[in-house]
Design a protein around this motif. Structure first.
Motif, PDB file in Angstrom:
ATOM      1  N   ARG A 108      -1.315  -4.323  -4.895  1.00  0.00           N
ATOM      2  CA  ARG A 108      -1.501  -4.699  -3.489  1.00  0.00           C
ATOM      3  C   ARG A 108      -2.933  -5.055  -3.131  1.00  0.00           C
ATOM      4  NH1 ARG A 108       1.586  -5.452   0.623  1.00  0.00           N
ATOM      5  NH2 ARG A 108       0.489  -3.921   1.882  1.00  0.00           N
ATOM      6  N   LYS A 109      -3.821  -5.030  -4.100  1.00  0.00           N
ATOM      7  CA  LYS A 109      -5.255  -5.244  -3.831  1.00  0.00           C
ATOM      8  C   LYS A 109      -5.741  -4.298  -2.737  1.00  0.00           C
ATOM      9  CE  LYS A 109      -5.410 -10.142  -5.185  1.00  0.00           C
ATOM     10  NZ  LYS A 109      -5.349  -9.798  -6.581  1.00  0.00           N
ATOM     11  N   ALA A 110      -5.266  -3.055  -2.831  1.00  0.00           N
ATOM     12  CA  ALA A 110      -5.592  -2.068  -1.802  1.00  0.00           C
ATOM     13  C   ALA A 110      -6.754  -1.176  -2.210  1.00  0.00           C
ATOM     14  CB  ALA A 110      -4.367  -1.201  -1.518  1.00  0.00           C
ATOM     15  N   ILE A 111      -7.188  -1.277  -3.465  1.00  0.00           N
ATOM     16  CA  ILE A 111      -8.308  -0.438  -3.914  1.00  0.00           C
ATOM     17  C   ILE A 111      -9.310  -1.349  -4.612  1.00  0.00           C
ATOM     18  CG2 ILE A 111      -7.068   0.229  -6.042  1.00  0.00           C
ATOM     19  CD1 ILE A 111      -8.483   2.999  -5.758  1.00  0.00           C
ATOM     20  N   ARG A 112     -10.568  -1.212  -4.210  1.00  0.00           N
ATOM     21  CA  ARG A 112     -11.601  -2.083  -4.754  1.00  0.00           C
ATOM     22  C   ARG A 112     -12.877  -1.309  -5.001  1.00  0.00           C
ATOM     23  NH1 ARG A 112     -11.070  -7.707  -3.892  1.00  0.00           N
ATOM     24  NH2 ARG A 112      -9.087  -8.199  -2.906  1.00  0.00           N
ATOM     25  N   VAL A 113     -13.624  -1.776  -6.001  1.00  0.00           N
ATOM     26  CA  VAL A 113     -14.943  -1.187  -6.230  1.00  0.00           C
ATOM     27  C   VAL A 113     -15.914  -1.855  -5.258  1.00  0.00           C
ATOM     28  CG1 VAL A 113     -16.822  -0.884  -7.871  1.00  0.00           C
ATOM     29  CG2 VAL A 113     -14.443  -0.681  -8.640  1.00  0.00           C
ATOM     30  N   VAL A 114     -16.578  -1.021  -4.463  1.00  0.00           N
ATOM     31  CA  VAL A 114     -17.471  -1.516  -3.422  1.00  0.00           C
ATOM     32  C   VAL A 114     -18.921  -1.417  -3.880  1.00  0.00           C
ATOM     33  CG1 VAL A 114     -18.133  -1.244  -0.998  1.00  0.00           C
ATOM     34  CG2 VAL A 114     -15.815  -0.674  -1.728  1.00  0.00           C
ATOM     35  N   HIS A 115     -19.634  -2.525  -3.838  1.00  0.00           N
ATOM     36  CA  HIS A 115     -21.060  -2.575  -4.193  1.00  0.00           C
ATOM     37  C   HIS A 115     -21.348  -1.997  -5.579  1.00  0.00           C
ATOM     38  CE1 HIS A 115     -21.557  -3.815  -0.123  1.00  0.00           C
ATOM     39  NE2 HIS A 115     -21.349  -2.618   0.398  1.00  0.00           N
ATOM     40  N   GLY A 116     -20.363  -2.058  -6.476  1.00  0.00           N
ATOM     41  CA  GLY A 116     -20.567  -1.546  -7.824  1.00  0.00           C
ATOM     42  C   GLY A 116     -20.813  -0.050  -7.895  1.00  0.00           C
ATOM     43  N   VAL A 117     -20.474   0.663  -6.821  1.00  0.00           N
ATOM     44  CA  VAL A 117     -20.808   2.087  -6.745  1.00  0.00           C
ATOM     45  C   VAL A 117     -19.576   2.982  -6.808  1.00  0.00           C
ATOM     46  CG1 VAL A 117     -21.869   3.887  -5.323  1.00  0.00           C
ATOM     47  CG2 VAL A 117     -22.901   1.610  -5.439  1.00  0.00           C
ATOM     48  N   THR A 118     -18.572   2.663  -6.010  1.00  0.00           N
ATOM     49  CA  THR A 118     -17.386   3.512  -5.970  1.00  0.00           C
ATOM     50  C   THR A 118     -16.169   2.689  -5.560  1.00  0.00           C
ATOM     51  OG1 THR A 118     -16.391   5.515  -5.042  1.00  0.00           O
ATOM     52  CG2 THR A 118     -17.692   4.189  -3.542  1.00  0.00           C
ATOM     53  N   ALA A 119     -15.010   3.163  -6.014  1.00  0.00           N
ATOM     54  CA  ALA A 119     -13.765   2.558  -5.550  1.00  0.00           C
ATOM     55  C   ALA A 119     -13.450   3.091  -4.159  1.00  0.00           C
ATOM     56  CB  ALA A 119     -12.639   2.899  -6.512  1.00  0.00           C
ATOM     57  N   ARG A 120     -12.840   2.241  -3.350  1.00  0.00           N
ATOM     58  CA  ARG A 120     -12.467   2.652  -2.002  1.00  0.00           C
ATOM     59  C   ARG A 120     -11.083   2.078  -1.697  1.00  0.00           C
ATOM     60  NH1 ARG A 120     -17.573   2.377   1.606  1.00  0.00           N
ATOM     61  NH2 ARG A 120     -18.108   4.160   0.313  1.00  0.00           N
ATOM     62  N   VAL A 121     -10.286   2.851  -0.975  1.00  0.00           N
ATOM     63  CA  VAL A 121      -8.902   2.459  -0.680  1.00  0.00           C
ATOM     64  C   VAL A 121      -8.798   1.910   0.737  1.00  0.00           C
ATOM     65  CG1 VAL A 121      -6.536   3.318  -0.446  1.00  0.00           C
ATOM     66  CG2 VAL A 121      -8.015   4.228  -2.242  1.00  0.00           C
ATOM     67  N   ASP A 122      -8.092   0.803   0.859  1.00  0.00           N
ATOM     68  CA  ASP A 122      -7.746   0.265   2.177  1.00  0.00           C
ATOM     69  C   ASP A 122      -6.399   0.892   2.561  1.00  0.00           C
ATOM     70  OD1 ASP A 122      -6.724  -1.199   4.307  1.00  0.00           O
ATOM     71  OD2 ASP A 122      -7.472  -3.111   3.545  1.00  0.00           O
TER      72      ASP A 122
END
Ligand code: SF4
Ligand code: SF4
Length: 65
Positions: A26-40
């Motif tokens: 679902r493209k609901a989890i992404r790595v943000v700024h190369g630092v951590t994964a975050r869930v929408d």
């Protein structure tokens, strides 16, 4: 239908490897700024796929309120 579960990342322990991002249908989890994964939370359907792919066992499936 309201989803019953939500993926929750322990951001402090995330290695930002991106395995969860690739696993999510679902493209609901992404790595943000190369630092951590975050869930929408609005996109997550609680399937648990990201959690099963995380090599650090760093994603918990939690019941939604
Ligand atoms: S539980 Fe499923 S939908 Fe939610 S972030 Fe993980 S892989 Fe994506
Ligand atoms: S698979 Fe796990 S360690 Fe890798 S980015 Fe996702 S939550 Fe972080």
């Amino acid at each position: 239908m309201k989803e019953k579960r939500l993926a929750v990342v322990n951001e402090a322990l995330c290695a930002a490897c991106g395995a969860c991002e690739e696993a999510c249908p679902r493209k609901a989890i992404r790595v943000v700024h190369g630092v951590t994964a975050r869930v929408d939370a609005g996109r997550c359907v609680g399937c648990g796929r990201c959690a099963s792919f995380c090599p650090a066992d760093n994603i918990r499936m939690e019941a939604r309120a």
